[in-house]
Write a protein that holds these residues in place. Structure first.
Motif, mmCIF file in Angstrom:
data_model
loop_
_atom_site.group_PDB
_atom_site.id
_atom_site.type_symbol
_atom_site.label_atom_id
_atom_site.label_comp_id
_atom_site.label_asym_id
_atom_site.label_seq_id
_atom_site.Cartn_x
_atom_site.Cartn_y
_atom_site.Cartn_z
ATOM 1 N N ASP A 381 0.933 -1.275 0.073
ATOM 2 C CA ASP A 381 0.002 0.173 -0.032
ATOM 3 C C ASP A 381 0.691 1.187 0.104
ATOM 4 O OD1 ASP A 381 0.851 0.330 2.302
ATOM 5 O OD2 ASP A 381 -1.060 0.085 3.775
ATOM 6 N N ASN A 382 2.122 1.223 0.086
ATOM 7 C CA ASN A 382 3.101 2.194 -0.111
ATOM 8 C C ASN A 382 3.210 3.121 1.006
ATOM 9 O OD1 ASN A 382 5.029 1.739 -2.409
ATOM 10 N ND2 ASN A 382 3.515 2.537 -3.828
ATOM 11 N N LYS A 383 2.508 2.752 2.174
ATOM 12 C CA LYS A 383 2.691 3.696 3.368
ATOM 13 C C LYS A 383 3.724 3.398 4.205
ATOM 14 C CE LYS A 383 -1.700 4.456 2.426
ATOM 15 N NZ LYS A 383 -1.983 5.775 1.615
ATOM 16 N N ASP A 384 4.527 2.219 4.023
ATOM 17 C CA ASP A 384 5.565 2.191 4.741
ATOM 18 C C ASP A 384 7.113 1.532 3.988
ATOM 19 O OD1 ASP A 384 5.606 1.997 7.847
ATOM 20 O OD2 ASP A 384 3.690 1.411 7.234
ATOM 21 N N ARG A 385 8.112 2.056 4.247
ATOM 22 C CA ARG A 385 9.533 1.633 3.766
ATOM 23 C C ARG A 385 10.334 1.298 4.922
ATOM 24 N NH1 ARG A 385 14.153 5.202 1.355
ATOM 25 N NH2 ARG A 385 14.463 5.532 3.606
ATOM 26 N N TRP A 386 10.743 0.106 4.906
ATOM 27 C CA TRP A 386 11.560 -0.363 6.141
ATOM 28 C C TRP A 386 12.918 -0.905 5.590
ATOM 29 C CZ3 TRP A 386 6.851 -2.635 5.277
ATOM 30 C CH2 TRP A 386 5.949 -2.366 6.267
ATOM 31 N N ILE A 387 14.062 -0.583 5.958
ATOM 32 C CA ILE A 387 15.261 -0.668 5.783
ATOM 33 C C ILE A 387 15.903 -1.772 7.022
ATOM 34 C CG2 ILE A 387 17.696 -0.113 5.430
ATOM 35 C CD1 ILE A 387 16.762 2.558 4.779
ATOM 36 N N MET A 388 16.238 -2.875 6.690
ATOM 37 C CA MET A 388 16.580 -4.136 7.558
ATOM 38 C C MET A 388 17.798 -4.675 7.319
ATOM 39 S SD MET A 388 12.460 -5.319 8.388
ATOM 40 C CE MET A 388 12.889 -5.654 10.388
ATOM 41 N N ARG A 389 18.255 -5.240 8.333
ATOM 42 C CA ARG A 389 19.569 -5.997 8.065
ATOM 43 C C ARG A 389 18.918 -7.588 8.296
ATOM 44 N NH1 ARG A 389 24.265 -6.758 12.826
ATOM 45 N NH2 ARG A 389 25.570 -8.359 11.894
ATOM 46 N N LEU A 390 19.523 -8.148 7.196
ATOM 47 C CA LEU A 390 19.150 -9.655 6.789
ATOM 48 C C LEU A 390 20.442 -10.624 7.373
ATOM 49 C CD1 LEU A 390 17.568 -11.745 5.796
ATOM 50 C CD2 LEU A 390 18.379 -11.418 3.479
ATOM 51 N N ASP A 391 19.946 -11.401 8.366
ATOM 52 C CA ASP A 391 20.821 -12.479 8.518
ATOM 53 C C ASP A 391 20.556 -13.676 7.685
ATOM 54 O OD1 ASP A 391 22.440 -14.682 9.632
ATOM 55 O OD2 ASP A 391 21.925 -14.442 11.685
ATOM 56 N N PRO A 392 21.248 -14.044 6.430
ATOM 57 C CA PRO A 392 21.076 -14.974 5.864
ATOM 58 C C PRO A 392 20.919 -16.560 6.307
ATOM 59 C CG PRO A 392 22.995 -14.554 5.215
ATOM 60 C CD PRO A 392 22.512 -13.387 6.317
ATOM 61 N N ALA A 393 21.646 -16.892 7.621
ATOM 62 C CA ALA A 393 21.535 -18.142 7.909
ATOM 63 C C ALA A 393 20.258 -18.342 8.528
ATOM 64 C CB ALA A 393 22.844 -18.103 8.826
ATOM 65 N N THR A 394 19.893 -17.294 9.205
ATOM 66 C CA THR A 394 18.582 -17.639 10.264
ATOM 67 C C THR A 394 17.351 -17.060 9.427
ATOM 68 O OG1 THR A 394 18.786 -15.558 11.246
ATOM 69 C CG2 THR A 394 19.879 -17.559 12.248
ATOM 70 N N ARG A 395 17.580 -16.348 8.557
ATOM 71 C CA ARG A 395 16.655 -15.679 7.809
ATOM 72 C C ARG A 395 15.701 -14.556 8.549
ATOM 73 N NH1 ARG A 395 16.330 -20.398 7.450
ATOM 74 N NH2 ARG A 395 14.287 -20.673 8.613
ATOM 75 N N GLN A 396 16.581 -14.141 9.486
ATOM 76 C CA GLN A 396 16.035 -13.162 10.252
ATOM 77 C C GLN A 396 16.158 -11.485 10.034
ATOM 78 O OE1 GLN A 396 13.712 -13.878 13.133
ATOM 79 N NE2 GLN A 396 14.043 -15.647 11.959
ATOM 80 N N LEU A 397 15.076 -10.945 10.245
ATOM 81 C CA LEU A 397 15.378 -9.125 9.871
ATOM 82 C C LEU A 397 15.455 -8.681 11.076
ATOM 83 C CD1 LEU A 397 12.683 -9.256 7.065
ATOM 84 C CD2 LEU A 397 14.967 -9.095 6.720
#
Length: 820
Positions: A381-397
Motif C-alpha cells: 500500500d506504499n505507506k511504509d518503507r523499512w530498511i532492515m538487516r538480513l541474517d541469511p543463515a537464520t533468515r531473520q530481519l
C-alpha cells in the motif's frame, strides 16, 4: 566571415532582448514551432560517458540532423572538437550504464548484446586495451558481478546463476530453478512395501544393483560432482538472484502473477494491414496485483527457505483512512457530483481486522567484506518503507530504519539506487523524507546509530560515493528550488562544497579519475549543451570568482533559425496560496498586454516546471512565447504535488486530486488579476495528461474562473487509470470510494460553462482513449454544447508526428483567440 558576423549579431540581439523583445524579425507561427525539432531547433547532447582513462568524452548527438542520433567523442588532449565515432571503435566501447568495477577499479565488467565482456582499465601507451569477451552464446548472459574474492565472475543465464573462474575459465552452475511442475511424492502402501522387501530378500542381483545405486547417489551428493539443489518454481517467476560475497548463500525473489487481473485493450484503427488491431495495454487500478517472497538458498546446508515477514514492525498497521469513518466532503463543489453521502473507506467507522500487508523485499545490499546484508522493504500500500538487516543463515530481519507516510512513500527519498555501504563496511547511507525533505542519512548496521548528514528546506536529488569512499557527490536544489547544482561533501557530513557555477541545471557526469566534470547544462531560454570543467570549488567571494574554474562549452547544437528569435527568459515569481503556502511560477510578460491570460498546467503530477532550466515542455515554452507576442500574459506554476518542494507539497493531493492542486491554479489566476492587469473574464488554461485532468476539473468545478480550457490526453476517471500511480494517491476504488468520486472529472461534468476543447490520441496506451469516449457520452447526456473533441488516430500518449502537434496547437490557439 559573413556567417560569423551574422551569428554574433544574433547572439547580441538575444542577450539584449531576452526579457521582452521589442520586435521579432520572423514572427512565430504554430507551423514553425511544432515542426520536427531536429531540423528546427537542433539536437542536444545526451547519454554522456567517459573513457576509462578520463581523456575522452562520448555522447549521443545529431548536428547533421539525420534520422537518428550518432555517437560522438571529444578528445581532451586535442582541439576538443566533436568527432563522430566510427562503427569499428563503437563496437569495442563498453555500455554507458550497467557496468561494474572491481574494488581497485582496474577491471570493468559489463553485458553487451547478451554477452559478457571484461575490460582492463589500466591504460597502456596505446590507450585502454580492447575488452575481453567472456561469452559468445545464443543464450543471453546478464547481471554480471565480481565474486567476493574477485576471482570469479557471477552472471545469470536462462534464469539461473553461474560463475566463471577467471584463472581457469571453469563455469559452475549455482542454482537450478525448474519451471516444470514438481511430481507429487507418493509413498508405497503396505502391500507395495512388503513386495519390495520380499523381492530384495529373494534376489541377490537386485540387492547388489540397489547397493551400487545408493552408493552412487551418496557420492553425487557429497563428492566433488555435487550439483545445485533443484527447486521447482511452481509457476512463479524467479527474479533478482544474488550470490553472497562468501558464496554460501543465494537470495532470490519468487513472484506470483495476479490471478483474474483483466487487461484493457486499445484498438488501433490506422494499420498497415487495413484491419483493426488490438494493442495490449494495462490493468486498471484496484485489479489484483502480483505478490513476491524473498528466499534464501543455503548452499552449505542444502536448504531453500523463505524470509518471514512476521517480525517486521508495523507489518499489520492499517493506514489512517482505513481506520476511520467517512471523510466529509471538502467543499460545496461536490454537490455537482455524487451525493453528500458518498462513503469513504469504512462506512461503519469500525476498525477493520488487521492482517499482514503484502510487501516487496529488495535484492540484498552486501558490505564489501560480506559480513552484512541489508534489504529495503516496501509495503504494497506504499505507506511504509523499512530498511532492515538480513541474517541469511537464520533468515531473520532486524530493523534499521522505518519511514511511515500516511499518504505514500515517494519523492527523491524513495530511491533505492542511492543506498550503499561506506568504507567501514558497517555504515549504510540512504535518502529519506523523515524530516519533510529528501535528505541523506547514515545508519550503523551493527549498533543501529543513525545520523542525518544534510538538512534544510531543499531536496537532495542524487547521491554518488567517491571512488575512495571518503566523499559524497550530491545534486541538490539548495541554492533555489529552480536550480540544480553539484556538491562534494565528506562522508561524515559537514560543509558541502559547491562545484558547479552556472545558473540553471547542471547534470554532471564525473570522470573516472574524478578530476573533471562533464556538465550537461541548460538555462530557461537555452537548450542543453555539453560543458567541461575541472573539479574545483566554486568561489564564494566575488573577488575570487575570476580565479574560479570556468566551464568550457564543447557543443553548439542550435540552428541559426532557432537562434534568430529572441526567446524570453520567463520571470520566476512566487504567489501566495490561500493556505499560506508559496507557489512558484514562470511568468511570460508581453510587451503589449491585451488583458488576456493563459495558465499552463504541467503533466506527470510529480514533476517540476517552474525552474531556471530548459523545460521538457519545450514546445509549450515556444507556444508561450507565441502567445506573449500576441499580448497574452502566460503563467505556469508548480502546483501542489510538484517535485522539488518537500514531502508536504508532494503529498498535498492525497485522497483528493483536484483539491489543492486546483486551488493553487485558481489562486494563481487571481494573482494575475491583482498584479498583472489581467481581465478576470478572459483567462484560459490548458495542459496535457495530469494537466488535462486539472483543466477538466477547473472547467467543471470552478466554471466562473476560466472562460476556456484545452484538456489534452486527460484522465477523466481515476478508476480507469493504472494501479502503480493511482493507488498511491487515492488508495483503491473499492476501499476508498470517496477519494475517487471527488477526484474524477466525469462526476462533475454538469458544471461546464466555458468553452472546452479535448484532444486525445486514439492509440494512447497510458491514458486510454476510452476516458474521452466515456466523458463524451456524459456531456451528450447532460446536453452540453460548448465543447468539442479532436481525435488523433495514430498518436499515443506522447505525440510524435509534427502534423498532429500542429493541428492540436492550432485548435488551442483558435480556442483562446475566439473565446477569451
Amino acid at each position: 566571415m559573413k556567417q560569423l558576423f551574422t551569428g554574433l549579431v544574433c547572439l547580441m540581439a538575444i542577450r539584449a532582448t531576452a526579457q521582452t523583445p521589442a520586435s521579432t524579425p520572423s514572427p512565430l507561427t504554430v507551423e514553425k514551432i511544432m515542426q520536427d525539432p531536429k531540423g528546427w531547433i537542433g539536437t542536444s547532447p545526451s547519454d554522456i560517458f567517459w573513457s576509462e582513462d578520463s581523456k575522452t568524452l562520448y555522447f549521443n548527438w545529431n548536428p547533421a540532423r539525420a534520422k537518428s542520433d550518432s555517437l560522438y567523442k571529444i578528445a581532451l588532449m586535442g582541439d576538443r572538437k566533436p568527432v563522430k565515432v566510427m562503427p569499428a571503435e563503437r563496437r569495442n566501447l563498453p555500455l554507458a550504464t550497467g557496468s561494474v568495477y572491481n574494488r581497485s577499479r582496474t577491471l570493468k565488467l559489463y553485458e553487451k548484446e547478451g554477452d559478457l565482456f571484461l575490460l582492463d582499465c589500466k591504460p597502456t601507451k596505446n590507450g585502454t586495451p580492447p575488452p575481453h569477451r567472456l561469452t559468445n552464446t545464443v543464450e543471453r548472459e546478464s547481471s554480471p558481478a565480481f565474486s567476493g574474492d574477485e576471482k570469479k565472475i557471477i552472471f545469470t543465464r536462462a534464469n539461473n546463476l553461474f560463475t566463471v573462474t577467471l584463472a581457469t575459465g571453469e563455469i559452475t552452475q549455482i542454482t537450478y530453478f525448474d519451471a516444470t511442475p514438481k511430481k507429487p511424492e507418493t509413498k508405497p502402501n503396505s502391500q507395495e512395501a512388503w513386495l519390495k522387501r520380499d523381492q530384495l530378500a529373494l534376489f541377490d542381483v537386485l540387492r547388489e544393483r540397489k547397493a551400487k545405486k545408493d552408493e552412487g547417489e551418496k557420492i553425487t551428493k557429497t563428492g566433488q560432482f555435487k550439483r545445485p539443489k533443484q527447486f521447482h518454481t511452481e509457476g512463479r517467476q524467479v527474479l533478482n538472484q544474488k550470490l553472497s560475497p562468501d558464496e554460501r548463500f543465494v537470495t532470490f525473489s519468487l513472484v506470483k502473477s495476479a490471478q483474474g487481473a483483466k487487461t484493457a485493450i486499445v484498438p488501433n484503427y490506422v494499420t498497415e494491414s487495413g484491419f483493426t488491431e488490438d494493442l495490449p495495454a494495462r490493468t486498471k487500478v484496484g485489479a489484483p496485483t502480483a505478490s513476491s517472497e524473498l528466499y534464501v538458498y543455503d548452499i552449505q546446508g542444502d536448504t531453500i527457505q523463505a524470509v518471514s515477514i512476521k517480525g517486521i514492525p508495523g507489518i499489520s498497521d492499517l493506514p489512517d483512512y482505513a481506520r476511520t469513518g467517512p471523510t466529509p466532503v471538502p467543499d460545496s463543489s461536490m454537490r455537482r457530483g455524487p451525493s453528500a453521502g458518498a462513503t469513504g473507506a469504512d462506512t461503519t467507522g469500525k476498525t477493520k481486522k488487521t492482517t499482514e500487508r503484502n510487501v516487496a523485499i529488495s535484492t540484498p545490499i552486501w558490505s564489501e567484506d560480506g559480513k552484512h546484508a541489508v534489504v529495503i522493504i516496501r509495503a504494497s500500500d506504499n505507506k511504509d518503507r523499512w530498511i532492515m538487516r538480513l541474517d541469511p543463515a537464520t533468515r531473520q530481519l532486524k530493523l534499521l530504519d522505518r519511514q511511515r507516510d500516511e499518504a505514500w512513500i515517494g519523492g527523491y527519498g524513495a530511491s533505492t539506487s542511492t543506498t550503499g555501504f561506506l568504507a567501514d563496511n558497517q555504515t549504510l547511507y540512504f535518502l529519506s523524507e523523515a524530516d519533510g525533505y529528501s535528505h541523506l542519512y547514515t545508519v550503523n548496521v551493527v549498533t543501529g546509530e543513525k545520523k542525518q548528514l544534510t538538512n534544510g528546506k531543499f531536496e537532495v536529488q542524487q547521491v554518488q560515493l567517491s571512488n575512495d569512499k571518503k566523499f559524497f557527490y550530491l545534486t541538490t536544489n539548495e541554492v533555489h528550488p529552480g536550480e540544480q547544482h553539484f556538491y562534494r561533501m565528506a562522508v561524515n557530513g559537514g560543509e558541502r562544497t559547491q562545484l558547479t557555477t552556472m545558473t540553471g541545471a547542471n547534470d554532471v557526469t564525473l570522470s573516472p579519475d574524478e578530476t573533471k566534470l562533464a556538465i550537461r547544462y541548460s538555462y530557461s531560454n537555452k537548450p542543453w549543451e555539453l560543458f567541461l570543467m575541472d573539479q574545483k570549488p566554486a568561489a564564494k567571494d566575488r573577488r575570487k570568482a575570476a580565479d574560479a574554474p570556468k566551464p568550457l562549452q564543447l557543443t553548439h547544437s542550435l540552428t541559426p533559425e532557432f537562434q534568430a528569435y529572441p526567446w524570453r527568459e520567463p520571470a520566476l515569481v512566487t504567489i501566495p496560496a490561500r493556505d499560506g503556502q508559496t507557489i512558484y511560477g514562470r511568468l511570460y510578460k508581453p510587451a503589449k498586454p491585451n488583458g488576456k491570460a493563459v495558465l499552463f498546467v504541467h503533466g506527470a503530477g510529480y514533476l517540476q516546471n517552474a525552474h531556471k532550466w530548459w523545460s521538457q515542455y519545450f514546445r509549450e515554452y515556444m507556444f508561450h512565447n507565441l502567445l506573449a507576442d500576441k499580448g497574452y500574459t502566460v503563467l505556469d506554476i508548480d502546483y501542489r504535488a510538484s517535485a522539488g518542494y518537500g514531502r508536504a507539497w508532494r503529498t498535498g493531493i492525497y485522497r483528493h486530486m483536484g483539491g489543492k492542486d486546483l486551488t493553487d491554479n485558481i489562486d494563481a489566476a487571481q494573482w494575475l488579476v491583482k498584479t498583472q492587469g489581467v481581465d478576470a473574464k478572459r483567462i484560459g488554461l490548458y495542459g496535457g495528461s495530469y494537466g488535462g485532468f486539472i483543466t477538466l476539473m477547473a472547467m467543471f468545478t470552478t466554471p466562473d474562473v476560466f472562460a476556456a480550457g484545452a484538456a489534452l490526453r486527460p484522465v477523466t476517471d481515476w478508476a480507469a487509470y493504472n494501479h502503480g500511480y493511482t493507488a498511491n494517491i487515492l488508495n483503491e476504488p473499492y476501499s476508498d470510494t470517496l477519494a475517487y468520486r471527488r477526484s474524477s472529472p466525469i462526476y462533475f461534468a454538469n458544471g461546464l460553462k466555458g468553452h472546452l476543447l479535448i484532444c486525445h490520441g486514439m492509440v494512447d496506451v497510458n491514458v486510454h482513449y476510452q476516458d474521452v469516449v466515456r466523458l463524451t457520452q456524459r456531456l451528450i447526456e447532460l446536453r452540453k454544447e460548448n465543447w468539442e473533441v479532436a481525435s488523433y488516430p495514430v498518436e499515443d500518449h506522447a505525440f510524435v508526428e509534427p502534423t498532429s502537434w500542429m493541428d492540436e496547437y492550432k485548435r488551442i490557439l483558435k480556442l483562446f483567440e475566439e473565446r477569451l
